[in-house]
Write an enzyme that holds these catalytic residues in place. Structure first.
Site, short mmCIF file in Angstrom:
data_model
loop_
_atom_site.label_atom_id
_atom_site.label_comp_id
_atom_site.label_asym_id
_atom_site.label_seq_id
_atom_site.Cartn_x
_atom_site.Cartn_y
_atom_site.Cartn_z
N ASP A 86 -6.07 1.42 2.43
CA ASP A 86 -5.74 0.74 3.23
C ASP A 86 -6.75 -0.71 3.12
O ASP A 86 -6.25 -1.91 3.04
CB ASP A 86 -5.55 1.05 4.67
CG ASP A 86 -4.56 1.64 4.81
OD1 ASP A 86 -3.52 1.85 4.03
OD2 ASP A 86 -4.44 2.61 6.01
N LYS B 87 0.73 -1.28 0.10
CA LYS B 87 0.07 -0.23 -0.10
C LYS B 87 0.90 1.24 0.24
O LYS B 87 1.80 1.52 0.96
CB LYS B 87 -0.98 0.08 1.11
CG LYS B 87 -1.75 1.38 1.36
CD LYS B 87 -2.35 1.98 0.47
CE LYS B 87 -3.00 3.31 0.64
NZ LYS B 87 -2.60 3.97 1.64
#
Length: 287
Positions: free
Chosen positions: A188, A35
């Site tokens: 996320d 991420k």
């Protein structure tokens, strides 16, 4: 013939490479979802370094998947277009006009910048979003928030196809609704859902903090899932770290072997985490 002195830095570099061998072997063929956000996206220099590290990972046999955010860029574009936003409990309402801008910025400007950076370092990256090939089907998270989605069905076949052709997927966190809607997904959350769908070996969540900290402010280098739950309950984990650790728990429950919350401000953070003994953040495993 010119004599060449053995510089200490060269020797240290050779030693580092030699010590990395067990980790290179360990992660060969592994799927690692990253991420990308925060500092690593904040400058051309940081982006170039990140891209070079990702290409190196692919070169030594890792299958990296990049999932990115882009909140500051979205805010800037909304302001530029004079689109006003409403908020509910501190969260932006993503109406029809806003989600058009979100898609334009994430799938367009931000995604292609990352793709271009990786390709510029000799890699082969392809940009897509969760809408492509039904990668991520979403349900509406909360009607009050508009077009904000929660992943509900995942189909990672397109990612496996890209792996087979030594291609690095770069994914914008957008999902398709069941009635053709476009949903904005927390970066996320999207990364955790994709990592779980792939049964990834690692999910690396790059942040602008050093990792999960204890009550004294020291970074906890390794935790089990139940410890995370306890730290959330007693208030040690608070604020923006709560959604990141909840993403970690979701991913682990979904089959990811381990999640690392690490400091994206550290040079070569991903390489330090994967290929050195000490790592670079807080590693979270199942109980």
């Amino acid at each position: 013939m010119k004599k060449q002195d053995m510089n200490r830095d060269w020797i240290a570099t050779a030693r580092t490479l030699s010590q990395a061998l067990p980790y290179l072997q360990r992660y060969s063929g592994a799927i690692v979802v990253i991420k990308l956000g925060g500092h690593a996206m904040g400058s051309d220099e940081a982006m170039e370094e990140f891209a070079r590290d990702v290409v190196l990972m692919r070169q030594v046999g890792v299958n990296p998947v990049i999932v990115h955010g882009g909140g500051p860029m979205i805010n800037a574009m909304l302001e530029r277009l004079d689109i006003k936003s409403d908020f509910v409990n501190g969260k932006r309402v993503t109406d029809a006009a806003t989600v058009e801008v979100v898609e334009m910025v994430l799938s367009g400007i931000v995604n292609k910048r990352i793709v271009q950076a990786i390709n510029g370092q000799g890699g082969k990256a392809v940009g897509l979003s969760g809408k492509d090939a039904n990668l991520m089907i979403c349900d509406q998270t909360n009607p009050d928030l508009g077009f904000v989605g929660t992943p509900s069905e995942m189909d990672p076949d397109v990612l496996h196809e890209l792996f087979a052709h030594d291609t690095i997927p770069v994914i914008a966190p957008l999902g398709a609704g069941r009635d053709g809607e476009t949903f904005n997904v927390n970066g996320d959350t999207a990364a955790g859902a994709i990592a779980a769908a792939l049964n990834a070996d690692r999910l690396l969540l790059l942040t602008d903090v050093a990792g999960v900290k204890d009550k004294t402010g020291d970074v906890i280098t390794e935790l089990k899932a139940q410890q995370i739950r306890d730290l959330i309950e007693d208030g040690t984990i608070a604020g923006g770290m709560i959604p990141k650790t909840e993403t970690a728990l979701y991913a682990i429950d979904g089959g990811v072997r381990a999640v690392v919350i690490l400091d994206g401000r550290a040079p070569h953070a991903c390489l330090l985490e994967l290929y050195t003994e000490h790592g670079a953040g807080s590693l979270i495993r199942a109980d």
